[in-house]
Design an enzyme around this catalytic site. Structure first.
Site, PDB file in Angstrom:
ATOM      1  N   SER A  70     -10.325 -69.789  24.442  1.00  0.00           N
ATOM      2  CA  SER A  70     -10.908 -70.873  25.244  1.00  0.00           C
ATOM      3  C   SER A  70     -11.711 -71.848  24.395  1.00  0.00           C
ATOM      4  O   SER A  70     -11.754 -73.045  24.683  1.00  0.00           O
ATOM      5  CB  SER A  70     -11.807 -70.300  26.344  1.00  0.00           C
ATOM      6  OG  SER A  70     -11.048 -69.556  27.269  1.00  0.00           O
ATOM      7  N   ASP A 121     -20.842 -70.670  27.857  1.00  0.00           N
ATOM      8  CA  ASP A 121     -19.590 -70.031  27.488  1.00  0.00           C
ATOM      9  C   ASP A 121     -18.656 -71.054  26.837  1.00  0.00           C
ATOM     10  O   ASP A 121     -18.936 -72.268  26.818  1.00  0.00           O
ATOM     11  CB  ASP A 121     -18.936 -69.400  28.716  1.00  0.00           C
ATOM     12  CG  ASP A 121     -17.986 -68.259  28.359  1.00  0.00           C
ATOM     13  OD1 ASP A 121     -17.822 -67.967  27.168  1.00  0.00           O
ATOM     14  OD2 ASP A 121     -17.392 -67.672  29.289  1.00  0.00           O
ATOM     15  N   GLU A 237     -14.914 -76.448  35.780  1.00  0.00           N
ATOM     16  CA  GLU A 237     -14.105 -75.301  35.365  1.00  0.00           C
ATOM     17  C   GLU A 237     -14.077 -74.196  36.413  1.00  0.00           C
ATOM     18  O   GLU A 237     -15.120 -73.737  36.888  1.00  0.00           O
ATOM     19  CB  GLU A 237     -14.644 -74.708  34.062  1.00  0.00           C
ATOM     20  CG  GLU A 237     -13.793 -73.542  33.555  1.00  0.00           C
ATOM     21  CD  GLU A 237     -14.477 -72.711  32.481  1.00  0.00           C
ATOM     22  OE1 GLU A 237     -13.752 -72.018  31.745  1.00  0.00           O
ATOM     23  OE2 GLU A 237     -15.722 -72.746  32.379  1.00  0.00           O
ATOM     24  N   HIS A 246      -7.491 -60.997  32.240  1.00  0.00           N
ATOM     25  CA  HIS A 246      -7.944 -60.010  31.254  1.00  0.00           C
ATOM     26  C   HIS A 246      -8.016 -58.608  31.880  1.00  0.00           C
ATOM     27  O   HIS A 246      -7.738 -57.610  31.207  1.00  0.00           O
ATOM     28  CB  HIS A 246      -9.321 -60.387  30.717  1.00  0.00           C
ATOM     29  CG  HIS A 246      -9.291 -61.476  29.683  1.00  0.00           C
ATOM     30  ND1 HIS A 246      -8.578 -61.370  28.510  1.00  0.00           N
ATOM     31  CD2 HIS A 246      -9.894 -62.702  29.651  1.00  0.00           C
ATOM     32  CE1 HIS A 246      -8.737 -62.475  27.783  1.00  0.00           C
ATOM     33  NE2 HIS A 246      -9.536 -63.301  28.459  1.00  0.00           N
TER      34      HIS A 246
END
Length: 350
Positions: A70, A121, A237, A246
């Site tokens: 990312s 993040d 986002e 994941h």
């Protein structure tokens, strides 16, 4: 008559459309074609994404790996530079690269970052910070203070107020004039700069009761940013589609996809009414190698399998709506999205 014609020509781009004043970039982290179609199936056969007619694909390798993370993926969007996995706002030689958000600020546009994860993040921070590693959360938080970003909404409060260096960055933000909030109760905030960090680290899942936090955040950001007469740039986002991949948890990925689509719908409604707003919807990469093995459009049942707990190297779809959308058709590199947005907003021009 000549003056009227000249004004018309100035307002039309090379592609026969008006030049956008605003750009809304929506990133569904980990969202590949399978996640989209799984969400569409679970939502009984429809998503707001179907309203978008201009569709392209981006190739998304990092400089050091066929499969991007990312950080490298978002940095490519934000700076136009292909870089190594883990880099935040740096090129492949570790040199800071100016971001779309910084360029928008320089032009006098309002700017915003909205996320359903920790705001330090990889994806959101790549638009505002410049650090060697995505894990450097406290250093990334300090970088937020080096900008004049107008709206920040997400998680990650601990990296601003419970830091190893003892600094309380939220107090500093208040001194700079920000309205700082620890919840999404922002009804009383109608203008000015706002920093709303409604989770210590990452907000909870939709399945755990997050509700319409992303949609509320998107609405509030557009309400505030749209007051700037020069225009705005905002990145919104849907972070946790990635986490469902994941975890190889189809229900997790699907519920986050459907949740993300609500904000897509609101952005499209805003752009349709505003007529000066370009909306771009894409992802940094696909996560999980999700494959659809069966489903039912009437009941919303989805049967899915996964090939990995990591990312994959799939090409990623790009959807575009509004003035300048036609430039996003076709197949191109992920860092070309930076160039297309830069040209659409005429960033870097005097």
């Amino acid at each position: 008559m000549k003056k009227i014609l000249a004004l018309c020509l100035l307002s039309v781009s090379l592609f026969g459309q008006k030049t956008p004043k605003n750009v809304i970039l929506l990133i569904g982290d980990g969202m590949g074609v399978s996640q989209i179609y799984a969400g569409l199936t679970a939502n009984r056969g429809h998503l707001n994404l179907e309203r978008v007619k201009v569709i392209g694909f981006h190739k998304n390798q990092a400089s050091d790996n066929y499969v991007t993370d990312s950080a490298a993926g978002a940095t490519a969007f934000a700076t136009g530079k292909q870089t190594y996995n883990g880099a935040i706002g740096l090129d492949s030689t570790r040199v800071p690269a100016v971001t779309l958000l910084e360029m928008a600020e320089q032009k006098g546009l309002a700017t915003g970052l909205v996320s359903t994860c920790d705001i330090t993040d990889a994806t959101p921070s790549s638009f505002i910070a410049h650090q060697l590693k995505r894990s450097m959360h406290e250093e990334i938080a300090l970088d937020f203070l080096k900008t004049n970003v107008d709206v920040v909404i997400g998680g990650g409060r601990k990296y601003f107020e419970k830091r190893k260096d003892g600094l309380n960055l939220l107090d500093t933000l208040r001194q700079k004039g920000y309205q700082v909030h620890a919840t999404l109760d922002l009804d009383g905030v109608t203008k000015g700069s706002v920093f709303a960090l409604y989770a210590e680290e990452n907000p909870i899942k939709v399945m755990e009761g997050r509700g319409d936090a992303l949609l509320k955040s998107a609405k509030k950001s557009l309400e505030i940013l749209n007051q700037n007469k020069k225009g705005f740039f905002v990145m919104i986002e849907g972070s946790q589609i990635d986490w469902g991949g994941h975890a190889n948890d189809a229900d997790y990925a699907i519920t986050e996809m459907v949740d993300f689509d609500k904000s897509i719908g609101y952005a499209l409604d805003f752009a349709k009414k505003n007529e000066e707003t370009l909306v771009i919807i894409t992802a940094d990469h696909e996560t999980g190698g999700m494959a659809l093995m069966g489903g039912n459009m009437k009941t919303g049942e989805v049967k899915a399998a996964f090939t990995t707990k990591g990312h994959t190297g799939q090409m990623i779809p790009v959807f575009a709506f509004g003035p300048g959308a036609d430039t996003f058709g076709g197949i191109y590199n992920n860092y070309d999205i930076f160039t297309k947005i830069k040209q659409a907003l005429k960033l870097g021009q005097k």
